[in-house]
Design a protein around this motif. Structure first.
Motif, mmCIF file in Angstrom:
data_model
loop_
_atom_site.group_PDB
_atom_site.id
_atom_site.type_symbol
_atom_site.label_atom_id
_atom_site.label_comp_id
_atom_site.label_asym_id
_atom_site.label_seq_id
_atom_site.Cartn_x
_atom_site.Cartn_y
_atom_site.Cartn_z
ATOM 1 N N TRP A 187 -4.024 1.259 -2.377
ATOM 2 C CA TRP A 187 -3.699 -0.314 -2.448
ATOM 3 C C TRP A 187 -3.156 -0.404 -3.841
ATOM 4 O O TRP A 187 -3.486 0.067 -4.675
ATOM 5 C CB TRP A 187 -5.011 -1.120 -2.403
ATOM 6 C CG TRP A 187 -4.766 -2.428 -2.519
ATOM 7 C CD1 TRP A 187 -4.424 -3.503 -1.590
ATOM 8 C CD2 TRP A 187 -4.792 -2.995 -3.806
ATOM 9 N NE1 TRP A 187 -4.318 -4.627 -2.128
ATOM 10 C CE2 TRP A 187 -4.683 -4.678 -3.411
ATOM 11 C CE3 TRP A 187 -5.346 -2.848 -4.932
ATOM 12 C CZ2 TRP A 187 -4.677 -5.772 -4.422
ATOM 13 C CZ3 TRP A 187 -5.206 -4.013 -6.040
ATOM 14 C CH2 TRP A 187 -5.068 -5.457 -5.646
ATOM 15 N N GLN A 240 1.052 5.691 0.066
ATOM 16 C CA GLN A 240 0.527 7.152 0.598
ATOM 17 C C GLN A 240 1.586 8.046 0.064
ATOM 18 O O GLN A 240 2.482 8.354 0.571
ATOM 19 C CB GLN A 240 0.589 7.081 1.885
ATOM 20 C CG GLN A 240 -0.195 8.208 2.465
ATOM 21 C CD GLN A 240 -0.476 8.118 4.065
ATOM 22 O OE1 GLN A 240 0.131 7.635 4.918
ATOM 23 N NE2 GLN A 240 -1.799 8.568 4.339
ATOM 24 N N PHE A 296 4.131 0.843 2.285
ATOM 25 C CA PHE A 296 3.970 0.311 3.361
ATOM 26 C C PHE A 296 3.792 -1.151 3.018
ATOM 27 O O PHE A 296 3.007 -1.434 1.741
ATOM 28 C CB PHE A 296 2.805 0.522 4.108
ATOM 29 C CG PHE A 296 2.925 1.626 4.569
ATOM 30 C CD1 PHE A 296 2.248 2.975 3.876
ATOM 31 C CD2 PHE A 296 3.517 1.979 6.000
ATOM 32 C CE1 PHE A 296 2.265 4.172 4.745
ATOM 33 C CE2 PHE A 296 3.362 3.229 6.511
ATOM 34 C CZ PHE A 296 2.817 4.586 5.792
ATOM 35 N N LYS A 320 -1.417 12.680 1.175
ATOM 36 C CA LYS A 320 -2.426 12.362 0.498
ATOM 37 C C LYS A 320 -2.779 11.119 1.374
ATOM 38 O O LYS A 320 -2.423 10.725 2.331
ATOM 39 C CB LYS A 320 -2.053 12.030 -0.897
ATOM 40 C CG LYS A 320 -1.792 12.992 -1.834
ATOM 41 C CD LYS A 320 -2.704 14.196 -2.028
ATOM 42 C CE LYS A 320 -2.276 15.320 -2.920
ATOM 43 N NZ LYS A 320 -3.526 16.225 -3.026
ATOM 44 N N GLY A 321 -4.085 10.307 0.671
ATOM 45 C CA GLY A 321 -4.443 9.135 1.224
ATOM 46 C C GLY A 321 -3.821 7.758 0.872
ATOM 47 O O GLY A 321 -2.869 7.908 0.223
ATOM 48 N N LEU A 322 -4.377 6.725 1.580
ATOM 49 C CA LEU A 322 -3.810 5.493 1.058
ATOM 50 C C LEU A 322 -4.250 4.862 -0.176
ATOM 51 O O LEU A 322 -5.367 5.076 -0.676
ATOM 52 C CB LEU A 322 -4.166 4.350 2.081
ATOM 53 C CG LEU A 322 -3.713 4.842 3.746
ATOM 54 C CD1 LEU A 322 -4.325 3.912 4.699
ATOM 55 C CD2 LEU A 322 -2.403 4.903 3.855
ATOM 56 N N VAL A 343 0.899 -1.164 0.113
ATOM 57 C CA VAL A 343 -0.120 0.158 -0.008
ATOM 58 C C VAL A 343 0.832 1.308 0.066
ATOM 59 O O VAL A 343 1.966 1.231 0.716
ATOM 60 C CB VAL A 343 -1.130 -0.101 1.424
ATOM 61 C CG1 VAL A 343 -1.665 1.319 1.186
ATOM 62 C CG2 VAL A 343 -1.966 -1.315 1.413
#
Lengths: 118, 110
Positions: free
Chosen positions: A47, A39, A95, A43-45, A37
């Motif tokens: 996938w 980021q 991540f 900003k957001g996560l 994942v």
């Protein structure tokens, strides 16, 4: 305890490649699907990819399909992400995460920063 | 895969409750019980709060609860505490072995 540690991040020029690794410990690595994942800064996560516990099945987000390849070595408890044809918009903290309960990401590593810039 | 829609921000005073929505489609939230919620502090990795719509992992306080109705999932934080000030993300299985995250919500404790 369950631990995931990413490495391999850094600065790369557009069009370049980078290989990230995730070292797992504290659990039976070969029994769990694993995820990547990312980021982007502020900003957001997002996938990116999943690999099955035996490594035979791999699925990718449309944004990285054909450029990124996920792999694992169950004998070494490691997960990798080969990133090719990198673009400035790929700049992000990446991540790795274990599939914990069905459909969930648990736990997560601390992340490694990938910067794509000339 | 389009990101699930969350409100950018939410706030509440200590002791109050705050509810965060997560709206998707019938292809993700509406069609899956694999909806999960994560808490993230600045500069840190996300932490699982809720899995399978409304199940709490061990160690997660029962102040955190999840639910789903149609294409919208919700996370409620009851009895807000200062330590709950963080970013919150939902996630859903989106079919074909793929997943999608929400846009994220910043919770502020007033």
């Amino acid at each position: 305890q369950v631990q995931l540690v990413e490495s391999g991040g850094g600065v790369v020029q557009p069009g370049g490649s980078l290989r990230l690794s995730c070292a797992a410990s504290g659990f039976t690595f070969s029994s769990h699907a694993m995820y990547w994942v990312r980021q982007a800064p502020g900003k957001g996560l997002e996938w990116l990819a999943v690999i099955s516990s035996d490594g035979r099945q791999k699925y990718y987000a449309d944004s990285v399909k054909g450029r990124f390849t996920v792999s694992r070595d169950n004998s070494k408890n490691t997960l990798d992400l080969q990133m090719n044809s990198l673009r400035p918009e790929d700049t992000a903290v990446c991540f790795c995460a274990r599939e914990g309960r069905p459909g969930s990401f648990d736990p997560w590593g601390q992340g490694t920063l990938v910067t794509v810039s000339s | 895969q389009s990101a699930l829609t969350q409100p950018p921000s939410a706030s509440g005073s200590p002791g109050q409750s705050v509810t965060i929505s997560c709206t998707g489609t019938s292809s993700d939230v509406g069609g899956s019980n694999y909806v999960s919620w994560y808490q993230q502090y600045p500069g840190k990795a996300p932490k699982l709060l809720i899995h399978e719509v409304n199940k709490r992992p061990s160690g997660i306080p029962d102040r955190f609860s999840g639910s789903k109705s149609g294409n919208t999932a919700s996370l409620t934080v009851s009895g807000l505490q200062a330590e709950d000030e963080a970013d919150y993300y939902c996630s859903s299985y989106a079919g074909n072995s793929k997943y999608v995250f929400g846009t994220g919500t910043k919770v502020t404790v007033l």
